[in-house]
Enzyme design. Structure first.
Site, mmCIF file in Angstrom:
data_model
loop_
_atom_site.group_PDB
_atom_site.id
_atom_site.type_symbol
_atom_site.label_atom_id
_atom_site.label_comp_id
_atom_site.label_asym_id
_atom_site.label_seq_id
_atom_site.Cartn_x
_atom_site.Cartn_y
_atom_site.Cartn_z
ATOM 1 C CG PHE A 112 1.870 -0.445 -5.129
ATOM 2 C CD1 PHE A 112 1.715 -0.400 -6.502
ATOM 3 C CD2 PHE A 112 1.768 0.737 -4.409
ATOM 4 C CE1 PHE A 112 1.458 0.798 -7.147
ATOM 5 C CE2 PHE A 112 1.514 1.937 -5.046
ATOM 6 C CZ PHE A 112 1.350 1.969 -6.414
ATOM 7 C CE LYS A 113 -2.521 0.967 -9.263
ATOM 8 N NZ LYS A 113 -1.322 0.374 -9.781
#
Ligand code: PLP
Length: 497
Positions: A112-113
């Protein structure tokens, strides 16, 4: 919109300044002076836009010093199918009735970064231009795996920037090492350090604050900046997908406009769940924010007792991106909950650095309990959960997401709450193939990393993200390994100084 520092409320800077500075000089974090509110109609209207436009709409409320054209330049470059494998960017999968998996890992590094690190380079270069910082931005990163790769992919070939990442030679997984060694791009550098993550981090910090180095960079028309998760430019993109997913569920008829939902987030540095808190206070109808931790459960204890105590054993788990004892973004939440009491924040976070511990007042404890539920689970439970939902729902999730699913089940059992729920799914299961495959099969596998991916694909029927599948055939570009003491010299040489 201006930004204050959590340790000095009188600090007042624009978003461009907050993003280029990263952290306030008093050590505090930048926080918008108010939370912009959206009406239910505005939230519903978000559902009719594509993801880049949804993001642009939210950013227009926070980055008020950016022009529309500047915002769209950032969002159009970051959120397209050039970088993400799905048209929707943030995909929603149905797990079971009323429970939705918000898959935030369809970006280039499968975690998700990417949602924030794909856009941060554009925010940074645009901000620097706006405040007439006519310098090349040099990003230095110390990484234990995920952040470094996501930052490399975000900054690669972005004009006006270069990036150099240090990782501990023996401190990352084989797949993470491959991901970094094969990194493409003309402005990237990767180097292994003989030491642990702390050595990498300390070295980077020392170089950042070295006035000699700063001067030498300055003479060459360069400046350092950080892609660290305390930068407001990494937090604001995370608000978008909570507003976006609510609007999407309304549009799909899964919920009615105004209906409250729960949001569950597997948590480490408290950035992702803080973004959900912001979305709630912008107007997204949220019942409970559920904070899920692994056995490094400092946040579970804090939310349940009001005592933050980092004096405890550190465990390496199968959900390594949540192996954290200091959750930096909690400072922003406490600043908001205390009504911007910078004196109290300084006191508490001063204690955290001297004694490793602080306790908040009773009224703050009550406010936290009203908004949050917290729980944790260990590695055995994490793997059991992966196995269970694989068997029951034919859905394969990664280890971090499994922690969230388990804590959500505990929450339901404890409260009987049947509110519809979004679970943030933070990584592709393929990124943690060894643990996921072991969980699915109920036994350890002795295949190599790539064969494990193939095996998992066979069992899960999910496509292997091309970014991971392609690694097998990519040439390694970066094989430098240096001693700790050589880090500064290495940085200067790489920059041609
Ligand atoms: C970074 C990360 C987390 C933790 O997110 P925070 O914003 O630090 O709380 C959870 N899962 C994965 C896969 C991550 O990479």
């Amino acid at each position: 919109m201006f930004y204050n520092s959590t340790r000095n409320s009188t600090v007042k800077v624009s978003s461009a300044e907050a993003i280029t500075q990263g952290i306030s000089t008093d050590g505090g974090l930048f926080v918008p002076e108010s939370i912009p509110e959206l009406s239910l109609d505005e939230i519903k209207a978000v559902g009719d836009m594509n993801y880049a436009d949804r993001a642009a709409f939210i950013f227009s409320k926070y980055l008020t010093d950016f022009t529309d054209a500047e915002i769209h330049y950032c969002t159009d470059n970051a959120y397209s199918t050039k970088n993400f494998e799905t048209e929707s960017i943030a995909e929603i999968a149905h797990l079971f009735d009323g429970t939705y998996m918000l898959e935030l890992w369809h970006g280039p590094t499968c975690a998700f970064k990417d949602m924030a690190l794909q856009i941060l380079p554009y925010f940074l270069t645009t901000s620097a231009k706006k405040i007439n910082l006519d310098k090349k931005i040099v990003i230095l990163v110390a990484t234990s795996g995920d952040t470094g790769k996501a930052a490399l992919e975000g900054f690669r070939d972005v004009e006006g920037t270069s990036i150099l990442v240090f990782y501990p030679e023996d401190g990352v997984s084989p797949m993470q090492k491959r991901q970094m060694k094969t990194q493409e791009g003309s402005n990237v550098g990767v180097c292994a350090l003989k030491g642990n993550f702390d050595d990498c981090q300390n070295g980077v910090k020392a170089i950042f604050t070295d006035s000699d180095v700063k001067k030498q960079l300055d003479d060459k028309g360069m400046m350092f900046s950080s892609a660290n998760s305390i930068n407001w430019g990494r937090l604001v993109p995370q608000i978008v997908y909570y507003v976006s997913s609510y609007a999407e569920l309304v549009k799909d008829g899964e919920i009615t406009a105004g209906e409250k939902i729960n949001i569950v987030v597997p948590t480490g540095n408290f950035g992702n769940i803080l973004a959900a808190y912001y979305a709630k206070h912008m107007g997204v109808p949220v019942n409970k924010l559920i904070c899920a931790s692994n056995i490094n459960n400092v946040l579970t204890d804090f939310i349940n007792t009001g005592v933050y105590d980092r004096n405890r054993k550190f465990y390496a788990t199968v959900s390594p991106s949540m192996d954290i004892l200091i959750s930096s973004n909690l400072e922003r939440l406490l600043y908001l909950l205390t009504g911007k009491n910078d004196i109290l924040i300084k006191e508490w976070f001063g204690k955290l650095s001297t004694e490793g511990k602080y306790e908040v007042s009773d009224d703050i404890k009550a406010k936290i309990k009203e908004e949050f539920f917290a729980g944790c689970c260990d590695d055995v439970q994490t793997k059991q959960t992966i196995h269970e939902i694989y068997e029951k729902y034919s859905y394969t999730c990664d280890t971090h997401t499994a922690v969230a699913v388990k804590v959500y089940q505990d929450y339901k059992n404890a409260t009987g709450d049947n509110t519809k729920t979004i679970i943030a799914s933070t990584a592709s299961p393929y990124k943690f193939s060894a643990a996921v495959l072991e969980a699915v099969q109920n036994e350890k596998s002795d295949l190599d990393e790539y064969d494990m991916i193939d095996k998992l694909a066979e069992l899960s029927n999910m496509p292997v993200p091309s970014a991971l599948a392609d690694l097998r055939n990519k040439p390694e570009r970066f094989n430098d390994v240096i001693e700790k003491a050589e880090q500064k010299k290495y940085v200067l040489e790489t920059l041609g100084i």
